[in-house]
Design an enzyme around this catalytic site. Structure first.
Site, PDB file in Angstrom:
ATOM      1  N   GLY A  49       0.881  -1.080   0.229  1.00 21.87           N
ATOM      2  CA  GLY A  49       0.125   0.030   0.152  1.00 21.87           C
ATOM      3  C   GLY A  49       0.797   1.327  -0.043  1.00 21.87           C
ATOM      4  O   GLY A  49       0.516   2.430  -0.507  1.00 21.87           O
ATOM      5  N   ASP A 104       0.881   3.085   4.387  1.00 22.48           N
ATOM      6  CA  ASP A 104      -0.270   4.025   3.893  1.00 22.48           C
ATOM      7  C   ASP A 104      -1.355   4.574   5.103  1.00 22.48           C
ATOM      8  O   ASP A 104      -1.418   5.315   5.115  1.00 22.48           O
ATOM      9  CB  ASP A 104      -1.048   3.365   2.782  1.00 22.48           C
ATOM     10  CG  ASP A 104      -1.266   1.723   3.071  1.00 22.48           C
ATOM     11  OD1 ASP A 104      -0.883   1.352   4.317  1.00 22.48           O
ATOM     12  OD2 ASP A 104      -1.813   1.113   2.451  1.00 22.48           O
ATOM     13  N   ASP A 107      -3.983   1.345  11.189  1.00 25.19           N
ATOM     14  CA  ASP A 107      -5.166   0.823  11.651  1.00 25.19           C
ATOM     15  C   ASP A 107      -5.276   0.252  12.858  1.00 25.19           C
ATOM     16  O   ASP A 107      -5.283   1.022  13.937  1.00 25.19           O
ATOM     17  CB  ASP A 107      -5.747  -0.330  10.492  1.00 25.19           C
ATOM     18  CG  ASP A 107      -7.113  -0.777  10.505  1.00 25.19           C
ATOM     19  OD1 ASP A 107      -7.949  -0.039  10.110  1.00 25.19           O
ATOM     20  OD2 ASP A 107      -7.300  -1.882  10.739  1.00 25.19           O
ATOM     21  N   LYS A 135      -6.489   5.692  11.460  1.00 25.97           N
ATOM     22  CA  LYS A 135      -7.743   5.528  11.901  1.00 25.97           C
ATOM     23  C   LYS A 135      -7.636   5.114  13.452  1.00 25.97           C
ATOM     24  O   LYS A 135      -7.558   4.075  13.917  1.00 25.97           O
ATOM     25  CB  LYS A 135      -8.260   4.260  11.305  1.00 25.97           C
ATOM     26  CG  LYS A 135      -8.814   4.253   9.865  1.00 25.97           C
ATOM     27  CD  LYS A 135      -9.631   3.171   9.441  1.00 25.97           C
ATOM     28  CE  LYS A 135      -9.327   2.935   7.833  1.00 25.97           C
ATOM     29  NZ  LYS A 135     -10.052   1.434   7.713  1.00 25.97           N
ATOM     30  N   PHE A 156     -13.611   2.047   5.275  1.00 24.48           N
ATOM     31  CA  PHE A 156     -12.655   1.395   4.457  1.00 24.48           C
ATOM     32  C   PHE A 156     -12.190   2.289   3.397  1.00 24.48           C
ATOM     33  O   PHE A 156     -13.211   2.540   2.546  1.00 24.48           O
ATOM     34  CB  PHE A 156     -13.001  -0.056   4.142  1.00 24.48           C
ATOM     35  CG  PHE A 156     -11.747  -0.789   3.758  1.00 24.48           C
ATOM     36  CD1 PHE A 156     -10.939  -1.416   4.362  1.00 24.48           C
ATOM     37  CD2 PHE A 156     -11.783  -0.923   2.198  1.00 24.48           C
ATOM     38  CE1 PHE A 156      -9.897  -2.192   3.762  1.00 24.48           C
ATOM     39  CE2 PHE A 156     -10.653  -1.651   1.616  1.00 24.48           C
ATOM     40  CZ  PHE A 156      -9.642  -2.317   2.406  1.00 24.48           C
ATOM     41  N   VAL A 157     -11.078   2.662   3.005  1.00 24.07           N
ATOM     42  CA  VAL A 157     -10.660   3.484   1.941  1.00 24.07           C
ATOM     43  C   VAL A 157      -9.750   2.720   0.974  1.00 24.07           C
ATOM     44  O   VAL A 157      -9.028   1.965   1.333  1.00 24.07           O
ATOM     45  CB  VAL A 157     -10.298   4.794   2.582  1.00 24.07           C
ATOM     46  CG1 VAL A 157     -11.031   5.669   3.246  1.00 24.07           C
ATOM     47  CG2 VAL A 157      -8.795   4.625   3.341  1.00 24.07           C
ATOM     48  N   ASP A 163      -5.840  -0.673  -1.486  1.00 20.77           N
ATOM     49  CA  ASP A 163      -6.583  -1.511  -2.303  1.00 20.77           C
ATOM     50  C   ASP A 163      -7.950  -1.992  -1.831  1.00 20.77           C
ATOM     51  O   ASP A 163      -7.937  -2.145  -0.563  1.00 20.77           O
ATOM     52  CB  ASP A 163      -5.782  -2.784  -2.801  1.00 20.77           C
ATOM     53  CG  ASP A 163      -5.589  -3.748  -1.904  1.00 20.77           C
ATOM     54  OD1 ASP A 163      -5.179  -3.389  -0.628  1.00 20.77           O
ATOM     55  OD2 ASP A 163      -5.885  -5.000  -1.942  1.00 20.77           O
TER      56      ASP A 163
HETATM   57  P1  XMP Z   1      -2.575  -2.397  11.133  1.00 17.39           P
HETATM   58  O1  XMP Z   1      -1.619  -3.267  11.455  1.00 17.39           O
HETATM   59  O2  XMP Z   1      -2.452  -1.016  11.518  1.00 17.39           O
HETATM   60  O3  XMP Z   1      -2.324  -2.427   9.524  1.00 17.39           O
HETATM   61  O4  XMP Z   1      -3.843  -2.909  11.159  1.00 17.39           O
HETATM   62  C1  XMP Z   1      -2.664  -1.456   8.465  1.00 17.39           C
HETATM   63  C2  XMP Z   1      -2.710  -1.921   7.395  1.00 17.39           C
HETATM   64  O5  XMP Z   1      -4.133  -2.563   7.228  1.00 17.39           O
HETATM   65  C3  XMP Z   1      -4.695  -2.061   5.757  1.00 17.39           C
HETATM   66  N1  XMP Z   1      -5.686  -1.396   5.902  1.00 17.39           N
HETATM   67  C4  XMP Z   1      -6.285  -0.628   5.064  1.00 17.39           C
HETATM   68  N2  XMP Z   1      -6.203  -1.159   3.780  1.00 17.39           N
HETATM   69  N3  XMP Z   1      -7.876   0.249   3.151  1.00 17.39           N
HETATM   70  C5  XMP Z   1      -7.134  -0.393   2.576  1.00 17.39           C
HETATM   71  O6  XMP Z   1      -6.832  -0.599   1.676  1.00 17.39           O
HETATM   72  C6  XMP Z   1      -8.429   0.481   4.555  1.00 17.39           C
HETATM   73  O7  XMP Z   1      -9.198   1.507   4.856  1.00 17.39           O
HETATM   74  C7  XMP Z   1      -7.249  -0.065   5.531  1.00 17.39           C
HETATM   75  N4  XMP Z   1      -7.460  -0.223   6.716  1.00 17.39           N
HETATM   76  C8  XMP Z   1      -6.386  -1.023   7.113  1.00 17.39           C
HETATM   77  C9  XMP Z   1      -3.243  -1.727   4.981  1.00 17.39           C
HETATM   78  O8  XMP Z   1      -2.818  -2.716   4.368  1.00 17.39           O
HETATM   79  C10 XMP Z   1      -2.434  -1.022   6.118  1.00 17.39           C
HETATM   80  O9  XMP Z   1      -1.202  -0.890   5.711  1.00 17.39           O
END
Ligand code: XMP
Length: 187
Positions: A49, A104, A107, A135, A156-157, A163
């Site tokens: 990402g 990127d 989460d 987030k 979810f973005v 992606d």
């Molecule tokens: P953690 O370990 O912080 O991971 O939960 C972060 C990774 O989770 C994915 N992620 C997303 N990918 N849209 C996405 O495309 C989202 O809204 C999203 N939220 C989390 C992403 O791979 C990030 O590196």
């Protein structure tokens, strides 16, 4: 022949426009220049990402640096205590080096938290963490990034590297997917 559908058609709402992303990356680059501009850091993008964000970020950094990548997966509770499954490892030895981990989106916090621990164990002199989006409502571990571009709610973005089912990474902005796209695959 009908034209292929644009990934833009799947977007319900724009969260960060291309212009807003550019301003955000400018601001992050200014802070990084201040903090690591004299440290010859290794900028480590978390695949997949972060590839767009890292590419834009490093072109705003006018000082010596190196670029590397890591691909890591966190599997629920298995990352508690700082463990993460590294699928593609860095090519650089981080011992004695200043590292900036670039992701990127932050989460649950598991990936960056665990990667930071791993790089510290490998002897990195410092490990800073930088993410374009955060987030905070989704956090599951006690972790905050050193540099955050923008905080967003729990949606979810996609786009700008992010992606959904491997698509939409090429959008130049960040947006929320239309809900029926989730519902149709989750049924
Ligand atoms: P953690 O370990 O912080 O991971 O939960 C972060 C990774 O989770 C994915 N992620 C997303 N990918 N849209 C996405 O495309 C989202 O809204 C999203 N939220 C989390 C992403 O791979 C990030 O590196």
């Amino acid at each position: 022949m009908t034209a292929p559908q644009s990934p833009r058609d799947d977007i319900a709402e724009v969260v960060l426009s291309a212009e807003e992303i550019a301003e955000t990356v400018d601001a992050l680059a200014a802070r990084l220049t201040e903090d690591v501009g004299c440290l010859q850091p290794i900028m480590v993008g978390v695949l997949t990402g972060a590839f767009v964000f890292l590419a834009d970020l490093v072109r705003r950094l006018d000082f010596p640096l190196e670029v590397d990548f890591v691909e890591a997966s966190s599997y629920g509770e298995s990352t508690v205590g700082g463990e993460v499954v590294i699928r593609i490892d860095l090519t650089r030895d981080v011992e004695g080096r200043h590292v900036v981990l670039v992701d990127d989106i932050l989460d649950t916090g598991r990936t960056l938290s665990a990667l930071r621990s791993t790089l510290r164990k490998r002897g990195a002199r410092s490990v800073r963490t930088c993410c374009l989006l955060d987030k905070p409502d989704r956090r599951e571990v006690d972790f905050e990034a050193d540099y955050v571009g923008a905080k967003i709610p729990d949606v979810f973005v996609v786009g700008y590297g992010l992606d959904y089912a491997h698509g939409h990474r090429n959008l130049p902005f960040i947006g929320v997917l239309r809900t029926e796209l989730y519902q149709s695959t989750q049924a």
